[in-house]
Design a protein around this motif. Structure first.
Motif, PDB file in Angstrom:
ATOM      1  N   SER A   1       0.838  -1.193   0.000  1.00 43.86           N
ATOM      2  CA  SER A   1       0.000   0.000   0.000  1.00 43.86           C
ATOM      3  C   SER A   1       0.875   1.245   0.000  1.00 43.86           C
ATOM      4  CB  SER A   1      -0.948   0.012   1.195  1.00 43.86           C
ATOM      5  OG  SER A   1      -0.227   0.107   2.395  1.00 43.86           O
ATOM      6  N   PHE A   2       0.304   2.305  -0.533  1.00 42.58           N
ATOM      7  CA  PHE A   2       0.990   3.588  -0.585  1.00 42.58           C
ATOM      8  C   PHE A   2      -0.056   4.681  -0.432  1.00 42.58           C
ATOM      9  CE2 PHE A   2       2.273   7.390  -2.817  1.00 42.58           C
ATOM     10  CZ  PHE A   2       3.480   7.645  -2.208  1.00 42.58           C
ATOM     11  N   ARG A   3       0.301   5.700   0.350  1.00 41.44           N
ATOM     12  CA  ARG A   3      -0.580   6.851   0.525  1.00 41.44           C
ATOM     13  C   ARG A   3       0.292   8.093   0.583  1.00 41.44           C
ATOM     14  NH1 ARG A   3      -4.757   6.508   5.162  1.00 41.44           N
ATOM     15  NH2 ARG A   3      -6.024   5.751   3.479  1.00 41.44           N
ATOM     16  N   GLY A   4      -0.044   9.093  -0.225  1.00 41.89           N
ATOM     17  CA  GLY A   4       0.731  10.324  -0.177  1.00 41.89           C
ATOM     18  C   GLY A   4       0.319  11.327  -1.231  1.00 41.89           C
ATOM     19  N   ARG A   5       1.004  12.478  -1.195  1.00 40.91           N
ATOM     20  CA  ARG A   5       0.769  13.547  -2.166  1.00 40.91           C
ATOM     21  C   ARG A   5       2.031  13.705  -3.011  1.00 40.91           C
ATOM     22  NH1 ARG A   5       0.376  18.637  -0.911  1.00 40.91           N
ATOM     23  NH2 ARG A   5       1.784  18.457   0.842  1.00 40.91           N
ATOM     24  N   ALA A   6       1.810  14.018  -4.284  1.00 41.90           N
ATOM     25  CA  ALA A   6       2.941  14.195  -5.195  1.00 41.90           C
ATOM     26  C   ALA A   6       2.623  15.287  -6.203  1.00 41.90           C
ATOM     27  CB  ALA A   6       3.234  12.887  -5.923  1.00 41.90           C
ATOM     28  N   ARG A   7       3.672  15.754  -6.849  1.00 43.46           N
ATOM     29  CA  ARG A   7       3.536  16.692  -7.959  1.00 43.46           C
ATOM     30  C   ARG A   7       4.338  16.110  -9.114  1.00 43.46           C
ATOM     31  NH1 ARG A   7       6.490  21.800  -7.077  1.00 43.46           N
ATOM     32  NH2 ARG A   7       8.046  20.708  -8.264  1.00 43.46           N
ATOM     33  N   ILE A   8       3.748  16.123 -10.283  1.00 42.18           N
ATOM     34  CA  ILE A   8       4.393  15.568 -11.466  1.00 42.18           C
ATOM     35  C   ILE A   8       4.558  16.664 -12.508  1.00 42.18           C
ATOM     36  CG2 ILE A   8       4.178  13.856 -13.311  1.00 42.18           C
ATOM     37  CD1 ILE A   8       2.546  12.170 -11.334  1.00 42.18           C
ATOM     38  N   LEU A   9       5.745  16.742 -13.091  1.00 44.46           N
ATOM     39  CA  LEU A   9       6.077  17.702 -14.156  1.00 44.46           C
ATOM     40  C   LEU A   9       5.736  19.146 -13.782  1.00 44.46           C
ATOM     41  CD1 LEU A   9       4.980  15.642 -17.268  1.00 44.46           C
ATOM     42  CD2 LEU A   9       7.303  15.986 -16.414  1.00 44.46           C
ATOM     43  N   LEU A  10       5.991  19.517 -12.548  1.00 49.64           N
ATOM     44  CA  LEU A  10       5.824  20.873 -12.033  1.00 49.64           C
ATOM     45  C   LEU A  10       4.390  21.385 -12.011  1.00 49.64           C
ATOM     46  CD1 LEU A  10       8.873  22.715 -13.645  1.00 49.64           C
ATOM     47  CD2 LEU A  10       8.658  21.943 -11.285  1.00 49.64           C
ATOM     48  N   VAL A  11       3.454  20.665 -12.586  1.00 51.67           N
ATOM     49  CA  VAL A  11       2.105  21.210 -12.672  1.00 51.67           C
ATOM     50  C   VAL A  11       1.009  20.328 -12.066  1.00 51.67           C
ATOM     51  CG1 VAL A  11       2.491  22.692 -14.671  1.00 51.67           C
ATOM     52  CG2 VAL A  11       1.897  20.316 -15.026  1.00 51.67           C
ATOM     53  N   LYS A  12       1.109  19.049 -12.217  1.00 47.27           N
ATOM     54  CA  LYS A  12       0.017  18.149 -11.831  1.00 47.27           C
ATOM     55  C   LYS A  12       0.193  17.661 -10.406  1.00 47.27           C
ATOM     56  CE  LYS A  12      -3.503  15.409 -12.693  1.00 47.27           C
ATOM     57  NZ  LYS A  12      -4.815  15.907 -12.552  1.00 47.27           N
ATOM     58  N   GLY A  13      -0.650  18.142  -9.501  1.00 51.61           N
ATOM     59  CA  GLY A  13      -0.649  17.670  -8.126  1.00 51.61           C
ATOM     60  C   GLY A  13      -1.606  16.504  -7.993  1.00 51.61           C
ATOM     61  N   ILE A  14      -1.182  15.454  -7.322  1.00 52.74           N
ATOM     62  CA  ILE A  14      -2.046  14.285  -7.162  1.00 52.74           C
ATOM     63  C   ILE A  14      -1.988  13.771  -5.727  1.00 52.74           C
ATOM     64  CG2 ILE A  14      -1.873  13.534  -9.570  1.00 52.74           C
ATOM     65  CD1 ILE A  14       0.134  11.410  -8.648  1.00 52.74           C
ATOM     66  N   ARG A  15      -3.060  13.124  -5.336  1.00 52.87           N
ATOM     67  CA  ARG A  15      -3.114  12.386  -4.073  1.00 52.87           C
ATOM     68  C   ARG A  15      -3.259  10.918  -4.445  1.00 52.87           C
ATOM     69  NH1 ARG A  15      -4.165  14.953   0.736  1.00 52.87           N
ATOM     70  NH2 ARG A  15      -4.660  17.149   0.541  1.00 52.87           N
ATOM     71  N   VAL A  16      -2.481  10.084  -3.786  1.00 62.31           N
ATOM     72  CA  VAL A  16      -2.510   8.661  -4.086  1.00 62.31           C
ATOM     73  C   VAL A  16      -2.878   7.899  -2.821  1.00 62.31           C
ATOM     74  CG1 VAL A  16      -1.157   6.682  -4.873  1.00 62.31           C
ATOM     75  CG2 VAL A  16      -0.704   8.935  -5.832  1.00 62.31           C
ATOM     76  N   ASP A  17      -3.818   6.980  -2.946  1.00 58.92           N
ATOM     77  CA  ASP A  17      -4.158   6.057  -1.871  1.00 58.92           C
ATOM     78  C   ASP A  17      -4.376   4.715  -2.551  1.00 58.92           C
ATOM     79  OD1 ASP A  17      -4.936   4.745   0.385  1.00 58.92           O
ATOM     80  OD2 ASP A  17      -6.622   6.067   0.850  1.00 58.92           O
ATOM     81  N   SER A  18      -3.342   3.904  -2.545  1.00 57.69           N
ATOM     82  CA  SER A  18      -3.355   2.685  -3.331  1.00 57.69           C
ATOM     83  C   SER A  18      -3.099   1.468  -2.448  1.00 57.69           C
ATOM     84  CB  SER A  18      -2.274   2.820  -4.405  1.00 57.69           C
ATOM     85  OG  SER A  18      -1.653   1.628  -4.683  1.00 57.69           O
TER      86      SER A  18
END
Length: 177
Positions: free
Chosen positions: A135-152
């Motif tokens: 499992s993984f849970r966290g916040r990330a930013r991809i390519l300086l623009v796309k902010g995402i939250r992941v709960d997998s």
């Protein structure tokens, strides 16, 4: 029947041995770096998945400068692991990111402090340790623009045992007489 190494020749076999030795060397370097970067504390014993385990906490040592890329990544995590007492296999592990982690100078991706990861392994058929859950849970930013939250959460089950056989045959070419 001719074995694969005999069919390909001694050069191919030597190349395979060199790759295996390099892979083992890299794995050993990561383990050495792990014990250099972390302060490891035995904190107790618990039963996990009906197995007796030793509980180990790990925290980055202050002031340690990692010598490898893996060490620089490891240094950003704090966590706990449960190690099987009989087989010294990691049964369960949990880690938390205590510092933002950037990939590609933060341009490609950035994983923010507080992200957590865990995994669980089981001994299957009394033979081999395989993943059971991750499992993984966290916040990330991809390519300086796309902010995402992941709960997998991924679960693995219904492993099947297969046997595979490979035969190689070398037949001489027919010559015109």
């Amino acid at each position: 029947k001719v074995s694969r190494s005999a069919a390909e020749g001694p050069a191919a076999e030597e190349k395979r041995r060199q790759r295996a030795a390099e892979r083992l060397k890299r794995e050993q370097e990561v383990v050495e770096e792990l014990f250099r970067v972390y302060d490891v504390t035995l904190t107790g014993r618990e039963i996990v998945e009906e197995r007796r385990t030793i509980v180990v906490d790990f925290h980055p040592r202050p002031g340690v400068k990692p010598s490898s890329r893996a060490g620089k990544i490891l240094q950003k995590f704090t966590g706990r692991a449960w190690v099987d007492e009989e087989e010294y296999q990691v049964v369960r592990a949990e880690a938390q990111l205590h510092d933002t982690f950037s990939y590609g100078l933060g341009v490609l991706a950035r994983l923010y402090e507080g992200a957590t990861a865990s995994f669980l392994r089981r001994k299957v058929n009394g033979e081999v340790w395989l993943p059971a859950e991750a499992s993984f849970r966290g916040r990330a930013r991809i390519l300086l623009v796309k902010g995402i939250r992941v709960d997998s959460r991924s679960q693995y089950s219904d492993y099947k045992k297969f046997q595979v056989a490979t035969d190689t045959a070398i037949t001489p070419e027919k010559t015109a007489e």
